[in-house]
Design an enzyme around this catalytic site. Sequence first.
Site, mmCIF file in Angstrom:
data_model
loop_
_atom_site.group_PDB
_atom_site.id
_atom_site.type_symbol
_atom_site.label_atom_id
_atom_site.label_comp_id
_atom_site.label_asym_id
_atom_site.label_seq_id
_atom_site.Cartn_x
_atom_site.Cartn_y
_atom_site.Cartn_z
ATOM 1 N N ARG A 1 20.065 7.116 39.936
ATOM 2 C CA ARG A 1 18.941 6.327 40.486
ATOM 3 C C ARG A 1 17.660 7.132 40.613
ATOM 4 N NH1 ARG A 1 23.173 4.268 43.769
ATOM 5 N NH2 ARG A 1 23.807 2.255 42.952
ATOM 6 N N LYS B 1 4.594 6.563 33.238
ATOM 7 C CA LYS B 1 5.202 5.450 32.491
ATOM 8 C C LYS B 1 6.293 6.030 31.599
ATOM 9 C CE LYS B 1 1.578 1.958 32.171
ATOM 10 N NZ LYS B 1 0.672 1.234 31.251
ATOM 11 N N GLU C 1 -6.467 8.528 21.310
ATOM 12 C CA GLU C 1 -6.415 8.332 22.774
ATOM 13 C C GLU C 1 -7.606 9.020 23.441
ATOM 14 O OE1 GLU C 1 -4.316 6.248 24.125
ATOM 15 O OE2 GLU C 1 -2.393 6.302 23.061
ATOM 16 N N LYS D 1 -7.328 10.310 33.134
ATOM 17 C CA LYS D 1 -6.047 9.629 33.364
ATOM 18 C C LYS D 1 -5.608 9.804 34.819
ATOM 19 C CE LYS D 1 -1.892 7.942 31.730
ATOM 20 N NZ LYS D 1 -1.014 7.655 30.629
ATOM 21 N N GLU E 1 -0.261 -0.171 37.876
ATOM 22 C CA GLU E 1 -1.008 -1.091 37.019
ATOM 23 C C GLU E 1 -1.167 -2.476 37.645
ATOM 24 O OE1 GLU E 1 -0.470 -0.325 32.770
ATOM 25 O OE2 GLU E 1 -0.741 -2.456 32.430
ATOM 26 N N ARG F 1 -5.572 0.191 36.138
ATOM 27 C CA ARG F 1 -4.851 0.997 35.153
ATOM 28 C C ARG F 1 -4.767 0.321 33.790
ATOM 29 N NH1 ARG F 1 0.514 4.854 35.745
ATOM 30 N NH2 ARG F 1 0.608 5.365 33.535
ATOM 31 N N ASN G 1 -4.980 0.704 28.561
ATOM 32 C CA ASN G 1 -4.344 0.038 27.419
ATOM 33 C C ASN G 1 -5.364 -0.415 26.381
ATOM 34 O OD1 ASN G 1 -1.742 0.280 28.540
ATOM 35 N ND2 ASN G 1 -2.151 -1.473 29.859
ATOM 36 N N HIS H 1 -4.441 -0.957 22.813
ATOM 37 C CA HIS H 1 -2.981 -0.953 22.741
ATOM 38 C C HIS H 1 -2.391 -2.341 22.519
ATOM 39 C CE1 HIS H 1 -3.590 3.081 24.142
ATOM 40 N NE2 HIS H 1 -2.300 3.337 24.216
ATOM 41 N N HIS I 1 -0.043 -2.376 19.576
ATOM 42 C CA HIS I 1 1.403 -2.600 19.686
ATOM 43 C C HIS I 1 1.870 -3.659 18.683
ATOM 44 C CE1 HIS I 1 1.808 -0.904 24.065
ATOM 45 N NE2 HIS I 1 1.636 0.028 23.158
ATOM 46 N N HIS J 1 1.643 5.874 16.609
ATOM 47 C CA HIS J 1 1.119 5.142 17.767
ATOM 48 C C HIS J 1 -0.410 5.276 17.845
ATOM 49 C CE1 HIS J 1 0.830 3.522 21.804
ATOM 50 N NE2 HIS J 1 0.168 4.612 22.180
HETATM 51 P P1 NAD Z 1 6.024 11.749 18.825
HETATM 52 O O1 NAD Z 1 6.614 12.003 20.142
HETATM 53 O O2 NAD Z 1 6.769 10.896 17.880
HETATM 54 O O3 NAD Z 1 5.739 13.155 18.149
HETATM 55 C C1 NAD Z 1 5.179 13.173 16.862
HETATM 56 C C2 NAD Z 1 5.855 14.167 15.941
HETATM 57 O O4 NAD Z 1 5.337 15.444 16.214
HETATM 58 C C3 NAD Z 1 7.363 14.272 16.034
HETATM 59 O O5 NAD Z 1 7.869 14.253 14.732
HETATM 60 C C4 NAD Z 1 7.603 15.634 16.649
HETATM 61 O O6 NAD Z 1 8.747 16.250 16.127
HETATM 62 C C5 NAD Z 1 6.381 16.393 16.222
HETATM 63 N N1 NAD Z 1 5.940 17.422 17.127
HETATM 64 C C6 NAD Z 1 5.728 17.326 18.445
HETATM 65 N N2 NAD Z 1 5.166 18.427 18.917
HETATM 66 C C7 NAD Z 1 5.026 19.261 17.878
HETATM 67 C C8 NAD Z 1 4.475 20.557 17.731
HETATM 68 N N3 NAD Z 1 3.887 21.184 18.740
HETATM 69 N N4 NAD Z 1 4.527 21.140 16.522
HETATM 70 C C9 NAD Z 1 5.052 20.476 15.468
HETATM 71 N N5 NAD Z 1 5.532 19.234 15.539
HETATM 72 C C10 NAD Z 1 5.521 18.637 16.733
HETATM 73 O O7 NAD Z 1 4.574 11.089 18.929
HETATM 74 P P2 NAD Z 1 3.445 11.101 20.031
HETATM 75 O O8 NAD Z 1 2.236 10.663 19.327
HETATM 76 O O9 NAD Z 1 3.430 12.364 20.781
HETATM 77 O O10 NAD Z 1 3.895 9.993 21.071
HETATM 78 C C11 NAD Z 1 3.912 8.635 20.737
HETATM 79 C C12 NAD Z 1 4.730 7.911 21.769
HETATM 80 O O11 NAD Z 1 4.119 8.057 23.051
HETATM 81 C C13 NAD Z 1 4.825 6.418 21.524
HETATM 82 O O12 NAD Z 1 6.167 6.029 21.643
HETATM 83 C C14 NAD Z 1 3.986 5.799 22.611
HETATM 84 O O13 NAD Z 1 4.443 4.534 22.974
HETATM 85 C C15 NAD Z 1 4.152 6.806 23.707
HETATM 86 N N6 NAD Z 1 3.060 6.779 24.687
HETATM 87 C C16 NAD Z 1 3.394 6.724 26.000
HETATM 88 C C17 NAD Z 1 2.414 6.719 26.970
HETATM 89 C C18 NAD Z 1 2.789 6.714 28.412
HETATM 90 O O14 NAD Z 1 1.911 6.543 29.265
HETATM 91 N N7 NAD Z 1 4.040 6.934 28.740
HETATM 92 C C19 NAD Z 1 1.061 6.763 26.600
HETATM 93 C C20 NAD Z 1 0.753 6.835 25.247
HETATM 94 C C21 NAD Z 1 1.769 6.845 24.294
HETATM 95 N N1 GLY Z 2 -1.075 4.720 28.349
HETATM 96 C C1 GLY Z 2 -1.355 3.714 29.307
HETATM 97 C C2 GLY Z 2 -0.986 4.080 30.702
HETATM 98 O O1 GLY Z 2 -0.481 5.148 30.949
HETATM 99 O O2 GLY Z 2 -1.171 3.316 31.600
#
Ligand code: NAD
Ligand code: GLY
Length: 384
Positions: free
Chosen positions: A132, A154, A196, A240, A250, A254, A258, A261, A265, A278
């Site tokens: 939990r 998130k 972003e 942020k 949100e 907040r 988005n 987004h 999405h 993304h």
């Molecule tokens: P990702 O996590 O898929 O990473 C991209 C690629 O980069 C992967 O293949 C990874 O192996 C590689 N990689 C990572 N760090 C590296 C490094 N230092 N050197 C070499 N390779 C490296 O992509 P992302 O763009 O980081 O994240 C996208 C995800 O984040 C989406 O799923 C999106 O929905 C999510 N997201 C979440 C939030 C949130 O608030 N939680 C906000 C924005 C995006």
């Molecule tokens: N990436 C949108 C949020 O964190 O609210």
Amino acid sequence: MTAAPAECSPRTIRVQLSADPYPVVIGAGCLARLGEQIGDRGFREGTKVLVVTNPLVHQHYGTIALESLRQAGFEASELVVEAGEDRKTLATVARIHDAAFEHRLERGSLIVALGGGVVGDMAGFAAATWLRGIAVVQVPTTLLAMVDAAIGGKTGVNHPGGKNLIGAFHQPRLVLIDPTTLATLPEREFRAGMAEVIKYGVIGDAALFAELEAAGDIGSMAAVGPALLQTLLERSAAAKARVVAADEREGGLRAILNYGHTLGHVVETLCGYGTWLHGEAVAIGMVAAGEIALAKRLWSAEEQRRQKALIAAAGLPQRWPSLDPAAVLRCLQADKKVKDGRVRFVLPTRIGAVEIRDDVDSERILAALSAQISPESNPDQTSP
Ligand code: NAD
Ligand code: GLY
């Protein structure tokens, strides 16, 4: 293994949540001080720590992270999960739960998410749901995760029907950003993260937007350089942190995070997870939101031109893919921000300001998107 510099003189930005404030620590070489930093957050020697990462990040930075944790006296183990948006699933989270069981993680234990947003979202969700809720520390290694995903709590995974439909709010205890880890990040991923950063400029930081414009080429680490990189990491994290502190769950404000987004999405979901990164989908979504704002006379053609020019300077795509309009509308209805059946869009009113609107009818959405498909309006489209 890529050696990280031993020094670390970090800048700290605080996410001022009333219940559990936490620091975002930004500093070159800080990964090698991960154990020390976690110790500073009150975790005692002997605490069990599960590091969740993916194969590539593990290869570059896994040993640095584990050694630092062990040197600080933590009982550290690791789990390497497959990377990729299409692996951001409950099945992968179940693997993290299995590892948590195998290593007997307790309520006082900790999960460290070492990687991009995909690892961060899944490890965060596993931490939110194991027993939990146990603590999580985010150690982002992509630009996108450093400026956005790792901060704000998130967590979650995708559903075949839509992005991030399954999840929980679960704030990290610490976000540790070591910009030197970006040295190994592929350029396409760096550019995706820049989407972003541009978002922060449009939604609230006109000065950051102008600084990015002045830089000219912002499509690679080499072009951006260390000084601007540090600036944009700090400004994005601060933006942020401010928004999350004001509206953690949100309830209102907040939602501005988005921007780009809602339609982004749709692109990710309908084109197939992983087809567009993304950040690339967000870039397309920001241009689409700009088109809608233009059609509604909320902002000017000149501001849309500036947004598109900056997105192009980052080497990001802008053209709306050719998608079935009915599927687009169906997908929009699955968005988390839909209220009483009305899709809520974040629309720009000028560079540095946005509004949340639910008065965009389907015809206007589809008209704006079809304008964006036009090759004339998008000469600089990049293919995925
Ligand atoms: P990702 O996590 O898929 O990473 C991209 C690629 O980069 C992967 O293949 C990874 O192996 C590689 N990689 C990572 N760090 C590296 C490094 N230092 N050197 C070499 N390779 C490296 O992509 P992302 O763009 O980081 O994240 C996208 C995800 O984040 C989406 O799923 C999106 O929905 C999510 N997201 C979440 C939030 C949130 O608030 N939680 C906000 C924005 C995006
Ligand atoms: N990436 C949108 C949020 O964190 O609210």
